[in-house]
Design a protein around this motif. Structure first.
Motif, mmCIF file in Angstrom:
data_model
loop_
_atom_site.group_PDB
_atom_site.id
_atom_site.type_symbol
_atom_site.label_atom_id
_atom_site.label_comp_id
_atom_site.label_asym_id
_atom_site.label_seq_id
_atom_site.Cartn_x
_atom_site.Cartn_y
_atom_site.Cartn_z
ATOM 1 N N THR A 21 0.814 -1.219 0.000
ATOM 2 C CA THR A 21 0.000 0.000 0.000
ATOM 3 C C THR A 21 0.845 1.266 0.000
ATOM 4 O O THR A 21 0.329 2.348 -0.249
ATOM 5 N N ALA A 22 2.162 1.137 0.293
ATOM 6 C CA ALA A 22 3.026 2.319 0.216
ATOM 7 C C ALA A 22 3.152 2.814 -1.214
ATOM 8 O O ALA A 22 3.493 3.987 -1.450
ATOM 9 N N ARG A 23 2.864 1.925 -2.188
ATOM 10 C CA ARG A 23 2.944 2.308 -3.598
ATOM 11 C C ARG A 23 1.600 2.744 -4.151
ATOM 12 O O ARG A 23 1.480 3.056 -5.327
ATOM 13 N N THR A 24 0.556 2.697 -3.309
ATOM 14 C CA THR A 24 -0.780 3.147 -3.738
ATOM 15 C C THR A 24 -1.306 4.159 -2.733
ATOM 16 O O THR A 24 -2.347 3.955 -2.106
ATOM 17 N N ALA A 25 -0.572 5.254 -2.577
ATOM 18 C CA ALA A 25 -0.922 6.240 -1.558
ATOM 19 C C ALA A 25 -2.268 6.903 -1.831
ATOM 20 O O ALA A 25 -2.896 7.426 -0.901
ATOM 21 N N TRP A 26 -2.739 6.861 -3.068
ATOM 22 C CA TRP A 26 -4.008 7.513 -3.377
ATOM 23 C C TRP A 26 -5.171 6.876 -2.613
ATOM 24 O O TRP A 26 -6.168 7.534 -2.327
ATOM 25 N N LEU A 27 -5.020 5.584 -2.254
ATOM 26 C CA LEU A 27 -6.083 4.930 -1.491
ATOM 27 C C LEU A 27 -6.288 5.600 -0.141
ATOM 28 O O LEU A 27 -7.421 5.699 0.356
ATOM 29 N N GLN A 28 -5.207 6.040 0.472
ATOM 30 C CA GLN A 28 -5.293 6.638 1.796
ATOM 31 C C GLN A 28 -5.928 8.021 1.762
ATOM 32 O O GLN A 28 -6.254 8.578 2.802
ATOM 33 N N ARG A 29 -6.092 8.584 0.569
ATOM 34 C CA ARG A 29 -6.736 9.891 0.445
ATOM 35 C C ARG A 29 -8.205 9.768 0.068
ATOM 36 O O ARG A 29 -8.874 10.778 -0.162
ATOM 37 N N GLN A 30 -8.691 8.542 -0.007
ATOM 38 C CA GLN A 30 -10.099 8.327 -0.331
ATOM 39 C C GLN A 30 -10.951 8.432 0.930
ATOM 40 O O GLN A 30 -10.556 7.985 2.003
ATOM 41 N N LEU A 171 -6.287 -5.569 -4.678
ATOM 42 C CA LEU A 171 -6.168 -4.240 -4.091
ATOM 43 C C LEU A 171 -6.633 -3.212 -5.122
ATOM 44 O O LEU A 171 -6.155 -3.205 -6.270
ATOM 45 N N ARG A 172 -7.571 -2.368 -4.731
ATOM 46 C CA ARG A 172 -8.089 -1.355 -5.661
ATOM 47 C C ARG A 172 -6.942 -0.540 -6.254
ATOM 48 O O ARG A 172 -6.030 -0.121 -5.549
ATOM 49 N N SER A 173 -7.027 -0.332 -7.539
ATOM 50 C CA SER A 173 -5.942 0.349 -8.235
ATOM 51 C C SER A 173 -6.489 1.000 -9.497
ATOM 52 O O SER A 173 -7.600 0.702 -9.943
ATOM 53 N N THR A 174 -5.687 1.887 -10.062
ATOM 54 C CA THR A 174 -6.028 2.474 -11.356
ATOM 55 C C THR A 174 -5.572 1.577 -12.503
ATOM 56 O O THR A 174 -5.917 1.847 -13.663
ATOM 57 N N ASN A 175 -4.810 0.538 -12.186
ATOM 58 C CA ASN A 175 -4.370 -0.411 -13.209
ATOM 59 C C ASN A 175 -5.507 -1.373 -13.539
ATOM 60 O O ASN A 175 -6.118 -1.960 -12.645
ATOM 61 N N GLN A 177 -6.687 -4.845 -15.127
ATOM 62 C CA GLN A 177 -6.208 -6.174 -15.505
ATOM 63 C C GLN A 177 -7.261 -6.885 -16.342
ATOM 64 O O GLN A 177 -8.463 -6.747 -16.107
ATOM 65 N N SER A 178 -6.810 -7.645 -17.308
ATOM 66 C CA SER A 178 -7.699 -8.477 -18.127
ATOM 67 C C SER A 178 -7.630 -9.904 -17.624
ATOM 68 O O SER A 178 -6.535 -10.463 -17.449
ATOM 69 N N TRP A 179 -8.782 -10.506 -17.408
ATOM 70 C CA TRP A 179 -8.838 -11.868 -16.911
ATOM 71 C C TRP A 179 -9.108 -12.835 -18.058
ATOM 72 O O TRP A 179 -9.558 -12.442 -19.133
ATOM 73 N N PRO A 180 -8.849 -14.133 -17.842
ATOM 74 C CA PRO A 180 -8.975 -15.101 -18.949
ATOM 75 C C PRO A 180 -10.338 -15.078 -19.626
ATOM 76 O O PRO A 180 -10.440 -15.377 -20.814
ATOM 77 N N ASP A 181 -11.395 -14.744 -18.887
ATOM 78 C CA ASP A 181 -12.723 -14.751 -19.508
ATOM 79 C C ASP A 181 -13.009 -13.460 -20.268
ATOM 80 O O ASP A 181 -14.125 -13.255 -20.747
ATOM 81 N N GLY A 182 -12.012 -12.572 -20.365
ATOM 82 C CA GLY A 182 -12.188 -11.341 -21.113
ATOM 83 C C GLY A 182 -12.628 -10.162 -20.285
ATOM 84 O O GLY A 182 -12.630 -9.024 -20.769
ATOM 85 N N GLN A 183 -13.012 -10.382 -19.019
ATOM 86 C CA GLN A 183 -13.436 -9.278 -18.177
ATOM 87 C C GLN A 183 -12.224 -8.479 -17.694
ATOM 88 O O GLN A 183 -11.135 -9.017 -17.515
ATOM 89 N N ALA A 184 -12.441 -7.200 -17.475
ATOM 90 C CA ALA A 184 -11.387 -6.315 -16.992
ATOM 91 C C ALA A 184 -11.769 -5.805 -15.615
ATOM 92 O O ALA A 184 -12.943 -5.554 -15.328
ATOM 93 N N VAL A 185 -10.765 -5.682 -14.741
ATOM 94 C CA VAL A 185 -11.011 -5.217 -13.389
ATOM 95 C C VAL A 185 -9.863 -4.300 -12.980
ATOM 96 O O VAL A 185 -8.695 -4.559 -13.299
ATOM 97 N N ALA A 186 -10.208 -3.213 -12.296
ATOM 98 C CA ALA A 186 -9.204 -2.254 -11.843
ATOM 99 C C ALA A 186 -8.714 -2.676 -10.465
ATOM 100 O O ALA A 186 -9.334 -2.352 -9.445
ATOM 101 N N GLY A 187 -7.602 -3.417 -10.440
ATOM 102 C CA GLY A 187 -7.066 -3.892 -9.170
ATOM 103 C C GLY A 187 -5.732 -4.576 -9.368
ATOM 104 O O GLY A 187 -5.435 -5.097 -10.452
ATOM 105 N N ASP A 188 -4.911 -4.576 -8.310
ATOM 106 C CA ASP A 188 -3.600 -5.208 -8.342
ATOM 107 C C ASP A 188 -3.636 -6.507 -7.536
ATOM 108 O O ASP A 188 -4.288 -6.589 -6.485
ATOM 109 N N THR A 189 -2.900 -7.500 -8.011
ATOM 110 C CA THR A 189 -2.765 -8.753 -7.276
ATOM 111 C C THR A 189 -2.038 -8.501 -5.967
ATOM 112 O O THR A 189 -1.068 -7.742 -5.918
ATOM 113 N N LEU A 190 -2.497 -9.120 -4.898
ATOM 114 C CA LEU A 190 -1.877 -8.933 -3.592
ATOM 115 C C LEU A 190 -0.492 -9.561 -3.561
ATOM 116 O O LEU A 190 -0.288 -10.682 -4.034
ATOM 117 N N GLN A 191 0.453 -8.812 -3.003
ATOM 118 C CA GLN A 191 1.843 -9.241 -2.957
ATOM 119 C C GLN A 191 1.989 -10.500 -2.093
ATOM 120 O O GLN A 191 1.571 -10.523 -0.939
#
Length: 530
Positions: A21-30, A171-175, A177-191
């Motif tokens: 979450t140190a790399r997604t500081a925008w979440l802390q401003r929500q 983790l909610r993100s502006t990135n 991701q495309s999933w195998p079924d073709g759906q897209a979701v704005a989120g990062d895989t948890l480390q």
């Protein structure tokens, strides 16, 4: 040696140096939208539908509002959560553990005992009971040559989204991701090794529908409406109806002045109006709060049933609550704890114990053979009941001491550890002439019985023989008194007078000899280590 995560994928220690979450500081401003403050049936349906499609932000914010705004829900959830940090826990090696696996279990336990705020972590993970999941972020430190978490922070539930597979948290993100079924979701895989992800199954279903709060959402909405209507009733209850009358042709300004006077006169008990206007007081407003309170009580009881499995531990009216029924509901809550704790323990094994060993153990560890984090959810048996039953059962059946210790939750003593013992009984004073006692002991039959050279049976028979003549002399004196008594009163007086003159010296010597023999026999047993 490569370090593998829970899924067998290699990881780099550089990736866990800083929290994700140190790399997604925008979440802390929500800021939370607080949907619970203006909840309507249409808005509730929209929130629940969005959660089923993976966007759980509004649902998580609603669940937080429910616990914050409804004191009854907060109280009942505390009853469900707080028993978990109070449980005893341990790290157990796998079945048929090797010496290395035993050492790994001991290492993991020693490391976890050093963690700051570990009981609070358990309570934080238990919030997944209401939300369906809980994610605690791990901040690692390796400054002293050993990998240890320096913080285990529960991150807000609305920081996450559910992937299209309906079970993976991102983790909610502006990135995007495309999933195998073709759906897209704005989120990062948890480390990997960066999170303790607890998915709690309070009820079956997809991840977004597992939390208890989802089942409570409708009753929360009904209660808010009932409380709002009750507040309006209390605001006007007992206040007379006020009607203002203005003359024909009054201006808008005069009408507003009259209306303001009417609205304020109920609270201020006074006011002014222009000349020519009139205020009439009708009958006081009537109302009944019972229907609203019935709705509030229904919602509270429903919440208690869903969260703690009953209502008697929550009601204090003195009518429906009894001690016996309260114990029944307490047992139901204990069963819920016994279901919640193993789920949390499994998450800790996967996301805390395994990473600790992978980073600190001298050998690679597999998740299948990883030591397990376990809670002790058993309750101690009634000590008084066992103290009465075990001595009666021990002669007729073989009872393992480990079983008795585990049922009573009494730990086995370690080597050299002091243990409680029954108070020793005072030994009778032996005769001064110990030669007599020694001779009596030597005179006992020497035939061994079950390997014992001083059998109790032989000593008892010798005591009976030695005491026969002294007892006969005493009984003869008593029999003479009975035969010569003229009445019961006279016999009583004769017996009282005879008490101090009975020939007891010989019987006393026999008893002293017997006590001395018993003492010497006991010393002999001790010398043999029995």
């Amino acid at each position: 040696m490569a370090i593998l995560d829970q899924h067998g994928n290699p990881i780099k220690t550089a990736d866990i140096q800083a929290p994700q979450t140190a790399r997604t500081a925008w979440l802390q401003r929500q800021w939370a939208d607080h949907p619970g403050r203006r909840l309507t049936p249409a808005r509730l349906k929209q929130i629940l539908d969005e959660a089923e499609r993976g966007d759980i932000q509004a649902q998580s914010e609603l669940f937080a509002d429910m616990e914050e705004q409804d004191g009854h829900i907060a109280s009942e959830m505390a009853k469900r959560i707080l028993p978990i940090p109070a449980l005893d826990w341990d790290i157990q090696p796998p079945a048929d553990a090797s010496a290395d696996e035993e050492a790994d279990a001991a290492l993991a336990k020693a490391l976890i005992e050093q963690l700051p705020g570990f009981p609070q972590l358990l309570a934080n993970l238990a919030t997944g009971i209401g939300h369906g999941f809980a994610c605690a972020e791990i901040e690692w430190d390796n400054s002293e040559g050993q990998w240890l978490p320096v913080s285990l922070d529960l991150q807000p539930h609305d920081w996450f989204v559910v992937a299209p597979d309906r079970k993976t948290l991102l983790l909610r993100s502006t990135n995007v991701q495309s999933w195998p079924d073709g759906q897209a979701v704005a989120g990062d895989t948890l480390q990997p090794f960066g999170w303790i992800v607890h998915r709690h199954q309070a009820k079956p279903g997809m991840l977004a529908r597992r939390g208890l709060f989802r089942a409570l959402a409708v009753t929360f909405l009904l209660k808010q409406y009932a409380l709002g209507d009750l507040a309006e009733l209390l605001e006007i209850f007992g206040i007379p109806m006020r009607l203002g009358k203005y003359r024909s042709g009054a201006s808008e300004e005069e009408k507003r002045t009259l209306l303001n006077a009417i609205m304020s006169i109920g609270h201020n008990a006074g006011g002014i109006i222009p000349e020519g206007m009139e205020i009439a007081f009708e009958a006081a407003a009537e109302g009944n709060a019972d229907p609203f309170m019935a709705m509030v009580e229904y919602c509270d009881k429903t919440a208690s049933k869903l969260i703690t499995g009953g209502t008697l531990n929550s009601q204090a009216d003195g009518k429906s609550s009894t001690n016996a029924l309260g114990r029944v509901h307490a047992d139901a809550l204990q069963k819920l704890t016994s279901s919640d704790a193993p789920q949390i323990a499994a998450s800790l094994t996967r996301d805390l114990v395994f990473p600790l060993l992978q980073l600190n153990s001298r050998r690679p560890v597999t998740l299948r053979r990883c030591p397990r984090f376990v809670f002790d959810t058993s309750e101690a048996e009634d000590l008084s009941l066992f103290a009465d039953a075990l001595p009666k059962l021990a002669p007729i059946m073989q009872i393992p001491t480990n079983w008795a210790h585990s049922r009573l939750k009494i730990p086995q003593p370690k080597d050299g550890e002091a243990v409680l013992q029954a108070p020793g009984t005072a030994q009778p004073k032996p005769p001064q002439d110990t030669a007599t006692a020694t001779a009596a002991l030597s005179a006992a039959p020497t035939t061994e019985v079950d390997g014992d050279p001083t059998p109790v049976t032989a000593l008892s028979e010798q005591l009976q023989t030695g005491a026969a003549d002294p007892l006969k002399a005493m009984l003869d004196r008593i029999r003479q008194a009975v035969d010569g008594a003229e009445s019961l009163a006279a016999l009583r007086d004769d017996l009282l007078g005879l008490y101090g003159d009975l020939p007891s010296e010989d019987l006393t010597k026999v008893l002293q000899t017997a006590f001395a023999c018993a003492d010497l026999a006991g010393r002999f047993d001790v010398s043999r280590g029995e």
